[in-house]
Enzyme design. Structure first.
Site, PDB file in Angstrom:
ATOM      1  N   GLN A 201      44.673  33.798  39.147  1.00 11.55           N
ATOM      2  CA  GLN A 201      44.361  34.930  38.265  1.00 11.55           C
ATOM      3  C   GLN A 201      44.552  34.551  36.802  1.00 11.55           C
ATOM      4  O   GLN A 201      44.281  35.353  35.924  1.00 11.55           O
ATOM      5  CB  GLN A 201      45.261  36.127  38.608  1.00 11.55           C
ATOM      6  CG  GLN A 201      44.988  36.726  39.970  1.00 11.55           C
ATOM      7  CD  GLN A 201      45.981  37.799  40.350  1.00 11.55           C
ATOM      8  OE1 GLN A 201      46.670  37.681  41.354  1.00 11.55           O
ATOM      9  NE2 GLN A 201      46.071  38.861  39.564  1.00 11.55           N
ATOM     10  N   PHE A 232      46.363  40.378  44.204  1.00  7.42           N
ATOM     11  CA  PHE A 232      47.407  41.416  44.164  1.00  7.42           C
ATOM     12  C   PHE A 232      48.574  41.012  43.267  1.00  7.42           C
ATOM     13  O   PHE A 232      49.693  41.490  43.432  1.00  7.42           O
ATOM     14  CB  PHE A 232      47.911  41.741  45.576  1.00  7.42           C
ATOM     15  CG  PHE A 232      46.817  41.919  46.588  1.00  7.42           C
ATOM     16  CD1 PHE A 232      45.830  42.879  46.398  1.00  7.42           C
ATOM     17  CD2 PHE A 232      46.753  41.131  47.714  1.00  7.42           C
ATOM     18  CE1 PHE A 232      44.803  43.045  47.311  1.00  7.42           C
ATOM     19  CE2 PHE A 232      45.727  41.280  48.627  1.00  7.42           C
ATOM     20  CZ  PHE A 232      44.756  42.241  48.429  1.00  7.42           C
ATOM     21  N   ARG A 345      50.605  44.148  42.694  1.00  6.79           N
ATOM     22  CA  ARG A 345      49.757  45.323  42.449  1.00  6.79           C
ATOM     23  C   ARG A 345      50.568  46.586  42.144  1.00  6.79           C
ATOM     24  O   ARG A 345      51.315  47.066  42.976  1.00  6.79           O
ATOM     25  CB  ARG A 345      48.864  45.555  43.658  1.00  6.79           C
ATOM     26  CG  ARG A 345      47.635  46.398  43.374  1.00  6.79           C
ATOM     27  CD  ARG A 345      46.742  46.424  44.580  1.00  6.79           C
ATOM     28  NE  ARG A 345      45.440  47.019  44.282  1.00  6.79           N
ATOM     29  CZ  ARG A 345      44.454  47.103  45.158  1.00  6.79           C
ATOM     30  NH1 ARG A 345      44.608  46.633  46.374  1.00  6.79           N
ATOM     31  NH2 ARG A 345      43.298  47.652  44.828  1.00  6.79           N
ATOM     32  N   GLU A 694      44.612  49.543  40.381  1.00  2.26           N
ATOM     33  CA  GLU A 694      46.004  49.692  40.806  1.00  2.26           C
ATOM     34  C   GLU A 694      46.487  51.135  40.937  1.00  2.26           C
ATOM     35  O   GLU A 694      47.219  51.447  41.880  1.00  2.26           O
ATOM     36  CB  GLU A 694      46.922  48.943  39.829  1.00  2.26           C
ATOM     37  CG  GLU A 694      46.766  47.443  39.892  1.00  2.26           C
ATOM     38  CD  GLU A 694      47.576  46.734  38.824  1.00  2.26           C
ATOM     39  OE1 GLU A 694      48.681  46.267  39.121  1.00  2.26           O
ATOM     40  OE2 GLU A 694      47.100  46.657  37.672  1.00  2.26           O
TER      41      GLU A 694
END
Length: 764
Positions: A201, A232, A345, A694
């Protein structure tokens, strides 16, 4: 528009890191990790057997080149070591990487490796927040990250008719359980360079860490991420050491190396959500209106800092969804000998929102009044909302009251509540509960780059800072590109969508990409692309007018051919930096869930969930709908199923699909209704849109609250039989509310007590 790449993913054609064919002479790596929470490492030996014949070498901190550093993570301030040097500081700490000619050989060698530990003259490890407090083992929270308190707690308590003092809530950890485990492929290149394919990410930060470890300039390291098979938060900071170890092995051996961490090791090493111990004192009126709340929160951050200093603010922001009158708190980040806890998350927000609901439920149970009425009593007005959230909501934007009212009607909340009462009176072995829960979720936009290039045939290539992790970012970016370039001629926009391709993230092609996290990367990537397209529209519009005057009509291919011929620059870069006064905004939503419990087994079934969520003016309602549903189901896992178990040394033992239970097709709501609200125009948000990734996860607390209501009905039945030990309503339902938890709170000896009550009736 349907999600870009959905068909490729569903058919298995989409290429993830582990699908990239291994280059010639490629080796495979597997981690050896500590099984002790705090111990010296004297050496590592591999068992000699046929399964480990293909082992090439073991990579440790000693293999880091001169000029490089033993660093595997750089997150906020203190770097985290890549490998334990002479001391392993937690169970799951990375000690070495075994490199072999196949992944199987590497995995077997790592699993059977013998680590010689030295525990003499070593302090006892800190494994709980209580031990951390006792030994003053904390990470510092920078002053600017400390959340703000509201009002005068002492005054609020003095106004209360009733008080609850020093009540306790405990929340455990949660593993990420992405479909694709941590993985990387590192290929040495010419001139001391390295290409690293990774599931990340945050490729940019990974590039920085790898370069620091190898002691080379960052331009020697090229990190490429096409897509991520679930993140996540776990593919942010926690992916860095995996790719860095892979790159170090490739650098040392001058051969390609790939690491695909097996599920068992991934679960043990990666960490997860922050466990918490919360102690609260609350004052309230007889009506249920709360006048003051104080919280002492101990967060277990694990062995390194990671992003933990962000958590206190996140917890408190989510908790502020109710008007507590006065709110004070003391939050401590505990440093313990456990694996580092990281962003997951809705990090902190899911705990904060749940803590708020647990307190509301406690107040309602003590007063013996309906929970829903206590929620209503403590709902924010527009004025109190802005007091708690520092005036970030403009008039007309506070949609939560209307969402709650609409949801009550669309879900038939009050009518179903009465039917559930009747059901519970008529059924001995099954009980039902229903709950309506609101959320207020603050998100922050971050600077994001973009690049749009138009090729000779009129097709369009787009690069953005955001990573596609399944959230539909590429879809929204593709739509935005067509929409923004379509301003040249609105009739072209629909055809332009098919001409756009969003391509992989490449750290040497697009810089300052930042993190893909926090639910706002799709919209900021879209805004970066829109800025690029504005530049291109400005360059192409005069040419279009000229061609129209000459030819009477012009289409996109003709325009681009002429732009090429006239040397118009057909590539544009941008860097979207949100304005300071509008980079934060609030998201609103609400859910009603109905749950049935089986008293004999403790099983729970979610009969129905209804959600209304405010997406602003959604960039893609289909994508946002999928995000809302997915987040909610993820939340069901945290609240109802995912038990994160460790042994006495802090080593995770529920490290397989057999022992760790995520939501499956039989645990999602049997009837699932989601409505996306398109609320008003907002000139400072990206096309007036709002985040959806989220915030809806927090709404899954409605399932837990409904399960608690069903357990309460079971306890009421025990009371009618004269067989209840303790209060009907004053009990705490653990998170996750797994089968044994539900069964215990109903009474493990429910059948016996039922038979006893029948005998008592007969004897009477």
């Amino acid at each position: 528009m349907k999600k870009v790449g959905a068909a490729m993913q569903a058919s298995g054609e989409a290429v993830y890191v582990d699908d990239i064919p291994s280059p010639p002479n490629c080796l495979h790596g597997a981690f050896i990790y500590s099984t002790k929470p705090l111990a010296g490492v004297k050496g590592v030996q591999l068992e000699s057997n046929r399964s480990t014949d293909g082992v090439t070498t073991i990579i440790t901190f000693k293999d880091i080149p001169s000029g490089g550093e033993n660093v595997g993570v750089i997150a906020m301030s203190d770097p985290e070591p890549l490998f334990a040097d002479d001391l392993a500081r937690c169970a799951g700490d990375r000690i070495a990487v075994v490199v072999a000619d196949s992944q199987r050989s590497a995995d077997v060698a790592a699993r059977t490796a013998l680590v010689e530990y030295d525990t003499e003259n070593i302090y006892s490890p800190i494994l709980t927040v209580e031990e951390a407090v006792e030994k003053s083992s904390f990470f510092q929270i920078p002053p600017y990250m400390n959340p703000k308190q509201v009002g005068d707690f002492s005054k609020g308590m003095s106004e209360a008719d009733h008080k609850i003092l020093s009540a306790e809530i405990r929340l455990g950890s949660e593993y990420y359980f992405y479909m694709e485990t941590q993985t990387a492929l590192a290929i040495p290149d010419e001139d001391n360079c390295m290409v690293v394919y990774t599931s990340s990410q945050c490729p940019e930060n990974m590039q920085h860490v790898i370069a620091s470890c190898l002691g080379v300039p960052e331009h020697n390291i090229r990190v490429i991420t096409r897509r991520v098979g679930g993140g996540f938060g776990g593919k942010g900071v926690r992916s860095m050491p995996v790719s860095t170890a892979c790159a170090l092995a490739a650098y040392k051996l001058r051969r390609p190396v790939r690491i695909c961490v097996n599920r068992n090791s991934d679960m043990i090493m990666t960490g997860g959500r922050h466990p918490m111990k919360v102690t609260y004192s609350v004052g309230f009126k007889s009506s249920g209106k709360i006048t003051a709340l104080h919280l002492d929160i101990l967060m277990n951050a694990g062995i390194t800092e990671d992003i933990s200093p962000l958590l206190p603010s996140n917890v408190i922001k989510a908790l502020k969804k109710y008007d507590w009158g006065a709110l004070s708190f003391n939050v401590k980040l505990c440093k313990t000998n456990l694996t580092s806890k990281s962003a997951m998350r809705a990090p902190g927000e899911v705990q904060g929102s749940y803590i708020a609901e647990a307190i509301i439920e406690h107040v309602a149970s003590l007063l013996s009044i309906e929970v829903d009425s206590v929620r209503n009593k403590n709902f924010h007005t527009f004025e109190s909302l802005n007091l708690f959230y520092d005036n970030i909501v403009a008039a007309g934007e506070y949609t939560l009251p209307s969402i709650m009212n609409k949801l009550a009607v669309s879900s038939s909340f009050f009518q179903r509540s009465k039917k559930i009462e009747q059901f519970n009176q008529n059924n001995t072995w099954k009980k039902r509960g229903i709950s309506r829960v609101p959320i207020v979720y603050e998100v922050v936009q971050r600077p994001t780059p973009g690049k749009v290039s138009i090729l000779q045939d009129g097709s369009i290539v787009v690069e953005v800072g955001g990573i596609e992790i399944g959230q539909g970012l590429w879809t929204k970016v593709r739509q935005m590109t067509a929409y923004a370039l379509g301003l040249i001629d609105s009739s072209w926009a629909e055809d332009l969508v098919e001409k756009v391709r969003v391509i992989q993230a490449d750290t040497l092609s697009l810089v300052q990409a930042g993190f893909t996290a926090g639910s706002t990367t799709s919209e900021t990537s879209c805004e970066a692309v829109r800025l690029c397209c504005d530049i291109l529209v400005e360059r192409l519009t005069p040419l279009k007018k000229q061609l129209q005057e000459q030819n009477g009509s012009v289409d996109w291919p003709m325009l681009i051919r002429q732009a090429q011929a006239q040397s118009v620059n057909l590539a544009a870069n941008s860097y979207y930096v949100p304005e300071f006064d509008s980079m934060s905004y609030l998201n609103f939503g609400a859910a009603v869930s109905e749950v049935e419990i089986n008293i004999l087994t403790g099983e729970t079934a979610i009969l129905q969930s209804d959600i209304i969520y405010d997406c602003g003016q959604s960039l893609n309602p289909a994508v946002d709908l999928g995000q809302i549903e997915g987040a909610f189901v993820h939340g069901i896992g945290f609240f109802m199923h995912e038990e994160y178990l460790t042994n006495k040394d802090g080593l995770m033992v529920s490290n397989s699909t057999w022992t760790y239970k995520i939501p499956t097709i039989d645990t999602i709501p049997q009837n699932f209704n989601v409505h996306v609200v398109n609320s008003g125009h907002h000139e400072k948000r990206v096309l007036s849109s709002k985040a959806s990734g989220e915030p809806p996860l927090l709404l899954a607390a409605s399932v837990h609250c409904a399960a608690r209501a069903a357990v309460k009905a079971a306890r009421e039945q025990l009371q009618l039989w004269g067989k209840l030990d303790g209060s009907v309503s004053e009990f705490y339902l653990d998170v996750p509310a797994i089968i044994p938890v539900v069964k215990t709170q109903c009474g493990l000896d429910y059948v016996e007590k039922y038979l006893e009550s029948l005998l008592a009736q007969k004897s009477n």
